[in-house]
Each structure stands twice: as C-alpha cells, then as structure tokens.
Design a protein around this motif. Sequence first.
Motif, short mmCIF file in Angstrom:
data_model
loop_
_atom_site.label_atom_id
_atom_site.label_comp_id
_atom_site.label_asym_id
_atom_site.label_seq_id
_atom_site.Cartn_x
_atom_site.Cartn_y
_atom_site.Cartn_z
N ALA A 7 0.83 -1.20 0.00
CA ALA A 7 0.00 0.00 0.00
C ALA A 7 0.87 1.26 0.00
O ALA A 7 1.76 1.40 0.83
N ILE A 8 0.58 2.13 -0.93
CA ILE A 8 1.18 3.45 -0.95
C ILE A 8 0.11 4.35 -0.30
O ILE A 8 -0.84 4.77 -0.94
N LEU A 61 -8.12 2.95 3.05
CA LEU A 61 -9.04 2.76 1.93
C LEU A 61 -8.23 2.70 0.65
O LEU A 61 -7.80 3.73 0.13
N PRO A 62 -7.98 1.47 0.13
CA PRO A 62 -7.30 1.38 -1.17
C PRO A 62 -8.23 1.91 -2.26
O PRO A 62 -9.41 1.54 -2.30
N TYR A 63 -7.71 2.79 -3.13
CA TYR A 63 -8.60 3.41 -4.11
C TYR A 63 -8.12 3.31 -5.55
O TYR A 63 -8.91 3.56 -6.46
N TRP A 83 -1.07 -0.70 -4.54
CA TRP A 83 -2.28 0.11 -4.62
C TRP A 83 -2.07 1.40 -3.85
O TRP A 83 -1.43 1.40 -2.80
N GLU A 84 -2.59 2.49 -4.37
CA GLU A 84 -2.63 3.72 -3.61
C GLU A 84 -3.80 3.63 -2.64
O GLU A 84 -4.83 3.03 -2.95
N ALA A 85 -3.60 4.21 -1.46
CA ALA A 85 -4.62 4.12 -0.42
C ALA A 85 -4.64 5.39 0.42
O ALA A 85 -3.65 6.11 0.51
N GLU A 86 -5.78 5.61 1.04
CA GLU A 86 -5.95 6.75 1.95
C GLU A 86 -5.93 6.23 3.38
O GLU A 86 -6.57 5.22 3.70
N TYR A 87 -5.16 6.91 4.24
CA TYR A 87 -5.15 6.61 5.66
C TYR A 87 -6.46 7.12 6.24
O TYR A 87 -6.82 8.28 6.04
N LEU A 88 -7.19 6.25 6.96
CA LEU A 88 -8.46 6.65 7.53
C LEU A 88 -8.36 6.94 9.02
O LEU A 88 -8.77 8.01 9.48
N GLU A 89 -7.84 5.96 9.78
CA GLU A 89 -7.78 6.14 11.23
C GLU A 89 -6.90 5.08 11.87
O GLU A 89 -6.54 4.09 11.24
N GLY A 90 -6.62 5.30 13.14
CA GLY A 90 -5.86 4.35 13.93
C GLY A 90 -4.49 4.90 14.29
O GLY A 90 -3.95 5.75 13.58
#
Length: 129
Positions: A7-8, A61-63, A83-90
């Motif tokens: 994941a990027i 969230l991989p997008y 895959w490019e992804a957005e950091y959501l939480e944690g």
Amino acid sequence: MIEVAAAIIYNHEGRILIARRRQGKSQAGLWEFPGGKLEDGEDAPACLRRELMEEMGIAILPYAAFGVNEHNYDGFTIRLIAWEAEYLEGRITLSDHDAFRWVTAEELDGFAFAPADIPFVNRLLEPLR
C-alpha cells in the motif's frame, strides 16, 4: 510465485507511509510500502485492509491500482501488487517493522528500499525529476 500486496498510503497532508522491516525478517533493515501476502480468494485491496489492521492497527481505503512488479529473491519470486490508499484512522503500532515514517515523495530517495519496492519508488519520483 508468492503474491504480495503493498500500500502506498497517503495521509491528509499528502505524505506517504513507509516502514522498515525489523531484524529477524527477510529484507531486515530495508524500507518498504507496508502490506502482506494475499490469502486464497483475496484481492489486493481486501488484503491491504486486513494486513494494515493486523500489522499496524490502522484502517485504510485502497482506491487505485498503482502497478505490479515481479522480483526474484534468492530462489523464490514475489509478485508485488501496489495500490494507492488513503489513511483513515488508527494509531500505528508495529509488529513486522521496527520503524515507520510519513515522508514526502521527494524524501523517498533518502531511504534504502527492498528491491521489489524500488520500481514503485522510482515511479513516485518520476514527476519530480
């Protein structure tokens, strides 16, 4: 061949998450885009959501598919699916890694990456050259 997803991950500031493999693991001391092995019947986005929660305690969230690279490591080959992804939480906790950094694309050149990840690093650096 072993299929592995990477994941990027971008945070809200546009920085990218990288992690250093801990001692005792293959490629110890080298940096990578975090991820893990695909399980039977699992696609890369599902693998990445599972692995990042298990190994780092974060939701992503991989997008968008980013690329695929096959690399031979001393007798075995991995197919690395990025895959490019957005950091959501944690809050990041480490199990397979001993360090992590949020870096800009420009800073990627300053880290020694695992060989399979290098084509993705180069692709991220292309627009900056």
